[in-house]
Design an enzyme around this catalytic site. Sequence first.
Site, mmCIF file in Angstrom:
data_model
loop_
_atom_site.group_PDB
_atom_site.id
_atom_site.type_symbol
_atom_site.label_atom_id
_atom_site.label_comp_id
_atom_site.label_asym_id
_atom_site.label_seq_id
_atom_site.Cartn_x
_atom_site.Cartn_y
_atom_site.Cartn_z
ATOM 1 N N GLY A 172 0.941 -1.318 0.043
ATOM 2 C CA GLY A 172 -0.040 0.028 -0.125
ATOM 3 C C GLY A 172 0.825 0.954 0.051
ATOM 4 O O GLY A 172 2.120 1.324 -0.023
ATOM 5 N N GLY A 173 0.344 2.444 0.095
ATOM 6 C CA GLY A 173 0.774 3.679 0.047
ATOM 7 C C GLY A 173 1.896 3.875 1.219
ATOM 8 O O GLY A 173 3.030 4.618 1.219
ATOM 9 N N MET A 174 1.753 2.916 2.279
ATOM 10 C CA MET A 174 2.365 3.487 3.509
ATOM 11 C C MET A 174 3.575 2.377 3.735
ATOM 12 O O MET A 174 4.344 2.575 4.734
ATOM 13 C CB MET A 174 1.479 3.276 4.967
ATOM 14 C CG MET A 174 0.401 4.447 4.833
ATOM 15 S SD MET A 174 1.132 6.140 4.515
ATOM 16 C CE MET A 174 0.258 6.458 2.898
ATOM 17 N N GLY A 175 3.398 1.231 2.843
ATOM 18 C CA GLY A 175 4.469 0.309 3.092
ATOM 19 C C GLY A 175 4.097 -0.785 2.405
ATOM 20 O O GLY A 175 3.099 -0.944 1.591
ATOM 21 N N VAL A 225 3.738 -5.651 3.162
ATOM 22 C CA VAL A 225 3.977 -6.810 3.948
ATOM 23 C C VAL A 225 4.315 -7.934 3.392
ATOM 24 O O VAL A 225 3.925 -8.125 2.231
ATOM 25 C CB VAL A 225 2.388 -7.259 4.466
ATOM 26 C CG1 VAL A 225 2.336 -8.269 5.378
ATOM 27 C CG2 VAL A 225 1.606 -6.000 4.791
ATOM 28 N N LYS A 268 5.698 -6.386 8.485
ATOM 29 C CA LYS A 268 5.149 -5.101 8.107
ATOM 30 C C LYS A 268 6.341 -4.045 7.901
ATOM 31 O O LYS A 268 6.781 -3.876 8.992
ATOM 32 C CB LYS A 268 4.085 -4.729 8.879
ATOM 33 C CG LYS A 268 2.968 -5.510 8.748
ATOM 34 C CD LYS A 268 1.472 -4.780 9.599
ATOM 35 C CE LYS A 268 0.317 -5.603 9.058
ATOM 36 N NZ LYS A 268 -0.721 -5.106 9.692
ATOM 37 N N ASP A 322 -9.216 0.051 15.646
ATOM 38 C CA ASP A 322 -9.449 -0.081 14.275
ATOM 39 C C ASP A 322 -10.053 -1.384 14.054
ATOM 40 O O ASP A 322 -9.194 -2.227 12.990
ATOM 41 C CB ASP A 322 -7.902 0.177 13.424
ATOM 42 C CG ASP A 322 -8.247 0.211 12.013
ATOM 43 O OD1 ASP A 322 -9.289 0.574 11.306
ATOM 44 O OD2 ASP A 322 -7.066 -0.013 11.564
#
Length: 884
Positions: free
Chosen positions: A21-24, A26, A41, A124
């Site tokens: 994804g945009g943040m990192g 896995v 992650k 979350d």
Amino acid sequence: MSIGPGTTLGPYEILSLLGEGGMGSVWKARDPRLGRYVAIKVAKEKFNERFDREARAVAALNHPNICTLYDIGPNYLVMEYIEGPTLTARIGKAGMPLEEAMPILRQLIDGIEAAHEKGIYHRDLKPDNIKVTPEGMVKVLDFGLAKAADPLQDLHDPANAPTIRLASLVGIIMGTPSYMSPEQASGQPVDKRADVWSFGVVLWEMLTGKRLFDGQTIAHTLADVINKEIRVDDAPAKVQPLLRRCLVRDARKRMRDIGEARIALDKIESGEVDAAPVLTAAPARQRKWFLPAFAAMTLVAAALGIYLYIATRPVRQQFLKLETNLGAPAPLDSLRATLAISPDGSRIAFIGNSKKGMSLFLRRVDQDTATEIAGTESAAYPFFSPDGRGVGYFDAGSLKKISVEGGSPITLCAVAAGRGASWGEDGNIVASIGNSAGLVLIPASGGKPTVLTELKTGASEHTHRYPSLLPGGRGVLFMSSSTADYTNANVEVYSFKDRKRKVLAQGLYPRYLSSGHLVYLNAGTLFAVPFHLDKLEVRGAPFPVLESVAFRAGRGRALYDVSRTGTVVYYRGSGIDDEGAKVQWIDASGRATPLPAVAVSNRMRLSPDGKRLAHLSMESGRMHLWIYDWPRNAKAKLTFDQEPWEFAWTPDSRAILFSSANRLFWARADGASKPQQIHEDKESLWVNDVSPDGLLMALAKQGLKGSSIVLAKLEYRGAPSGESAPRVGKMEKCCEEGQTAYGARFSPDGKWIAYHAIASTGPLVFVRSVPDSGAKWQVSAGEGGASPIWSPNGRELFYKAPGGRIMMVEYAAKGGVFTPGNARPWTEHRVPGPNSISNMSVAPDGKRLIVLGGAGGQQEASPQAMVLVNFFDEVRRRSQASAQ
């Protein structure tokens, strides 16, 4: 370091990619010490101390229904690897029967309760964070990691607007909108009852296959979380009391402990009836109280689309400053680094790094990833259509447009050099299509440009650029400058009614705000001044509204944009021309040897003897010509009063000829004397090259209709020599190609000239004879090319293909016939920047090139973009303060 299958991260052996994804990302990995598989992650940034401390607290959790956190690295988490689908996959579109859901719900409750007993709250909880193994074991993922988020500051004082970091790493966010509790959405402190709410939302989705809150945008979704009447009639009747107890907006009246849900499930199975509160929408007074904090929390959850909802609210909204990664590498120091925001503020367009070079990317502001638009590998200066459905941009000698949904780009017209454009509601585009030219009007459907503004010859105007149309077709704002020193540029307005211009302020990159203000940049500070839209004039004194906005002094370009809804996006920084890009030698294998002692802003040329490098670099906001002598590791400035544009060495490496606007200069390379002016013309001139015998100079001569190559005779008192300045004699046109021809280079024997010309499909490299016989040969492959340079060995010609790839063509020339071979990549190294820029040179032995840019040509800097919400209110507030 690069991560991929076969590499290691700490002691862990990376096996395969599980998700990205945009943040990192896995990864599935193996721990060779214990012989077990793990999930790692990897975040794009290092963790802070607070996160590290809290993550270790979560690691202490030990329960069969909680995914175990094994280890913590500087920017990665090592988790238990779990086989099986997520609960989202198990739910599907139809949901699941209550009997099938029961064992999953009980295990889910057990896991949540175990964490709550240790004071750790998930915050979350959602189906994507719940896995069910093939054996039926439920595992809750990412438990408690949201605790790493920073608390919000006081949001009720506009002067204390927080700068919020959006989504900094994988799995660490402040909550997912559809499952977020009302207190989370309103920015209030949360406790275990937030997880109770989320459990109720998950329970509803498990049984119905539908999301309880699923608005058109994140903003609408969160508005529903706070305001929408909750109806649970579609769920089985015997579960509705439990849902109602979980989904009470007032946390004080909500089910207090998740363990109570276990008791409720027992009653459901036994057939007992449980009383529950009636769910309604929040009262109007409560909705009004929620709004400011609601906006803040939306943005913390990476929901920048909040303004789509709040822009129409009658109450005054909170001014917020937010920091976010655009979701793709976007190098600040690129010559094409630009960004734009759609009129409604829903999308950001920017130029970023891609595998093929530098491309146009689009990102919805309510998402955290960007999408590369295929076929835009040479894009620059993006701008949106009035309805936000299309994006215009300049691409290697053309003005193009493309749908935000993708598809094939449409060429509107050829351009010499794009310097900004604005798309009007009347179906026309105002654009700057030349380095030294006025503005033109172009139909958005494509067609021939019509001259809109002309340079003032008496005032020796240099350029009009970066237009911005005013509402209602009243006029267009633009930047004008009499020199290439844009620190003294003017902000002007052109009236469509009377076709007159007037100067409004001194600065760069003007934009109009619907708050009734004109904004522009000056030395990295954004200034605002009241602006009368009907009279097209400023009222009052300018005042600063924003500091540290990045800009390129060498282009007069500021890296910001504003939507008509009051949202501003910009890169934070300062003047990014001062240091320039690093220079390095490369060979055909791609091996790079840097020259750390020199940095170049854009253009550079190696001397014919290979001992010195001439280049353009900024100093104190002005462009200057420099000479770097690497045998002596010495650097000297050659120009002081002139603003050089383009230059070329004399064959003996003793002098340099350069152009500045419509004038030509000669200068000794050793700096022993001041540069001498040798010619002045009516049109702008760009020095391209000097012939091997020193008797001809190739120039790009630019007029209103584009540029063409001319050959100018160089006349000396004696033999040609770099010891004395020549006189410029007769000029003859050569290589006139459509609207634009540029980048001419003489062959080693002086019998041929290579150049690039703009065709309908983009730039192409051609070769002609000297003198011109009328015949020409296309050298570049079908994808196009620009900036040709000859190898001194007399057998090879290099050029840049789209995306900055370096191509090489072997050739034969005999009897007035030029025979090029097939073009092939010379190296995998890419040269960043526009293809028309002279930023590579060949060594005298023909075996090495000297180029700009990092390894592989990809400059990996990924700056943080700042987003300002409700900026208009902040401008009004500062305007009132400055008037007092």
